[in-house]
Scaffold this active site. Sequence first.
Site, short mmCIF file in Angstrom:
data_model
loop_
_atom_site.label_atom_id
_atom_site.label_comp_id
_atom_site.label_asym_id
_atom_site.label_seq_id
_atom_site.Cartn_x
_atom_site.Cartn_y
_atom_site.Cartn_z
CE LYS A 174 41.86 -33.41 29.17
NZ LYS A 174 42.85 -32.31 29.23
CG ASN A 175 41.43 -30.59 32.30
OD1 ASN A 175 42.21 -31.36 31.74
ND2 ASN A 175 40.69 -29.73 31.63
CB CYS B 246 48.90 -27.31 21.51
SG CYS B 246 47.63 -26.32 22.27
NE ARG C 123 47.24 -24.39 26.27
CZ ARG C 123 46.75 -25.64 26.34
NH1 ARG C 123 46.58 -26.32 25.22
NH2 ARG C 123 46.46 -26.19 27.48
CG LEU D 56 50.74 -15.73 33.49
CD1 LEU D 56 49.23 -15.90 33.38
CD2 LEU D 56 51.08 -14.32 33.96
CG ASP E 156 38.32 -27.06 28.41
OD1 ASP E 156 38.78 -27.51 29.46
OD2 ASP E 156 38.98 -26.37 27.61
NE ARG F 230 46.10 -34.74 24.38
CZ ARG F 230 46.87 -33.65 24.37
NH1 ARG F 230 47.18 -33.05 23.24
NH2 ARG F 230 47.32 -33.15 25.50
C1 EPZ Z 1 43.78 -25.80 31.59
O1 EPZ Z 1 44.82 -25.53 30.67
C2 EPZ Z 1 43.05 -27.02 31.04
N1 EPZ Z 1 43.99 -28.14 30.96
C3 EPZ Z 1 42.51 -26.70 29.65
O2 EPZ Z 1 41.77 -27.83 29.21
C4 EPZ Z 1 41.55 -25.50 29.76
O3 EPZ Z 1 41.07 -25.16 28.49
C5 EPZ Z 1 42.29 -24.32 30.39
O4 EPZ Z 1 42.85 -24.70 31.66
C6 EPZ Z 1 41.38 -23.12 30.62
O5 EPZ Z 1 40.32 -23.49 31.44
C7 EPZ Z 1 44.29 -28.81 32.09
O6 EPZ Z 1 43.83 -28.49 33.17
C8 EPZ Z 1 45.24 -29.97 31.95
P1 EPZ Z 1 45.48 -21.65 31.35
P2 EPZ Z 1 45.97 -24.44 31.05
O7 EPZ Z 1 46.84 -21.61 31.89
O8 EPZ Z 1 46.27 -24.52 32.50
C9 EPZ Z 1 47.31 -18.12 28.81
C10 EPZ Z 1 41.08 -29.49 27.72
O9 EPZ Z 1 40.46 -29.43 26.64
N2 EPZ Z 1 48.51 -18.31 29.66
O10 EPZ Z 1 44.32 -21.31 32.22
O11 EPZ Z 1 47.06 -24.61 30.09
C11 EPZ Z 1 47.12 -19.29 27.86
O12 EPZ Z 1 47.90 -19.10 26.70
C12 EPZ Z 1 42.18 -28.51 28.01
O13 EPZ Z 1 40.83 -30.32 28.64
C13 EPZ Z 1 49.56 -17.41 29.56
O14 EPZ Z 1 49.52 -16.46 28.76
O15 EPZ Z 1 45.19 -23.10 30.73
C14 EPZ Z 1 45.65 -19.25 27.57
O16 EPZ Z 1 45.40 -18.29 26.55
C15 EPZ Z 1 42.46 -27.57 26.83
N3 EPZ Z 1 50.67 -17.59 30.32
C16 EPZ Z 1 45.06 -18.75 28.89
O17 EPZ Z 1 46.13 -18.16 29.62
C17 EPZ Z 1 50.76 -18.63 31.21
O18 EPZ Z 1 51.79 -18.73 31.91
C18 EPZ Z 1 44.45 -19.87 29.73
O19 EPZ Z 1 45.47 -20.78 30.01
C19 EPZ Z 1 49.69 -19.53 31.30
C20 EPZ Z 1 48.57 -19.36 30.52
#
Ligand code: EPZ
Length: 436
Positions: free
Chosen positions: A22-23, A117, A122, A126, A323, A415
């Site tokens: 999915k990711n 969410c 989220r 960045l 995850d 999902r």
């Molecule tokens: C991706 O989400 C995955 N989703 C998530 O999988 C996964 O848990 C996550 O990466 C971490 O590995 C997809 O790829 C579609 P992040 P993403 O940006 O990109 C903070 C699942 O279950 N952050 O790495 O949204 C954020 O709040 C899903 O399949 C900022 O502060 O994750 C979080 O605490 C859930 N500012 C941390 O970084 C930003 O601009 C990690 O977020 C972006 C993120």
Amino acid sequence: MDKILVTGSNPLAGSVRISGSKNATLPILCASLLSSGPTTITNLPQLRDVDTMLAVLTTLGVKIEKKGPSSVILDTGACDQYEAPYELVKTMRASVLVIGPLLGRIGKAKVSLPGGCAIGSRPIDLHLKGLNRLGANIELSDGYVNLTAAGLKGTDIYLDFPSVGATENLIMAAVLAKGETIIAGAAKEPEVVDLANFLNRGGAKITGAGTDRIKITGVKELQPVEYQIIPDRIEAGTFMVAAAITKGDICIKGVVADHLRAVITKLQEAGVQMVDDKEGFRVYTRGRAGLAGRAGLADRAGLAGDLRPVNIRTLPHPGFPTDMQAQLMALMSVTEGVSLIEEMVFENRFMHVAELNRMGAQIKIEGHGALVSGVKSLSAAPVMATDLRASAALVLAGLAAKGTTEISRIYHLDRGYERLEEKLRGLGAEIERISD
Ligand code: EPZ
């Protein structure tokens, strides 16, 4: 709304094939916007999130043609819209991944801010900071982020946190920018590598994907390509836990062990046996006597076969994936001894704790950590899914609980897991979906 009924089952046995990731699928579908013409994606998982992303791309003018259950052709020749509406973005945060390609392709994007969410606020700060460095003008109004760029210019970007989505958005924005972009502090997830491989096949010049320093040299245009999505490492990890929690013996086909090293290592530390051979990835637990009898570990032998408690701390890749946190917590809740599980990536990813405790687990949250004291067995109870991976944890707990567990709000599960109950039934699980 549908519910899932799962009855504490016999040890799972047999083989199961993992679906596409999915990711990896979600960013690659967005990246198709960067070229004009028919892009073909195969090994596409049949998931609600994939359907949502296809709907977002349709609103942007992409013509979608399904070629069988797991292949799609995206014709991006007429992609001239640039707004991703709130109705779609609110259901799936990953919709923000259209921003980078829209800026690269047509120089503007209007995307609803994703909002929070179940697992956290989220934010996308960045993403926006990096896009601004590349030359995008950004305005926030009425819950939307409006971005315009006369032409993106390559530059050096440093990510304060190795955000997966920010890394992916910035790669997609940089591939058609003028000059060279360096992303330092980049996410190293296998899904980032799959996106880079997809773009490079279309003529992009990306090096360093999978490391924390990615270099993108802008090119004039990309060609549409045919591409096969990598297997879903989190689905694979979920099935590994399903074998362990039911003291089963299963063969998982389509596992790329290198994408899952931290999970494999942790499960081995817990006493789960794994053999990666040409048939596939065999996962099983040795009988109690097999281990404890010989090494006098009886006092440490767990309740799920001969398992032992392990401590988990979730970290960006290659650390233990957030995850898989909920799934390991389900396993530890029936493993004798005490485990400490620390969630270091999201601020609120313990929603499954209350539901597991309703099934008789003994889990206590202390800040970022959860202390899990393994119990002899869980007991079935009506529980509620709160987010995607929490739903999977409840199914796993139900497989090990006495009686029949009823799980509601399983739209969360749909999902990110393709035909989960069908695949588990194929391994001997007593599980069915009912319409409420
Ligand atoms: C991706 O989400 C995955 N989703 C998530 O999988 C996964 O848990 C996550 O990466 C971490 O590995 C997809 O790829 C579609 P992040 P993403 O940006 O990109 C903070 C699942 O279950 N952050 O790495 O949204 C954020 O709040 C899903 O399949 C900022 O502060 O994750 C979080 O605490 C859930 N500012 C941390 O970084 C930003 O601009 C990690 O977020 C972006 C993120």
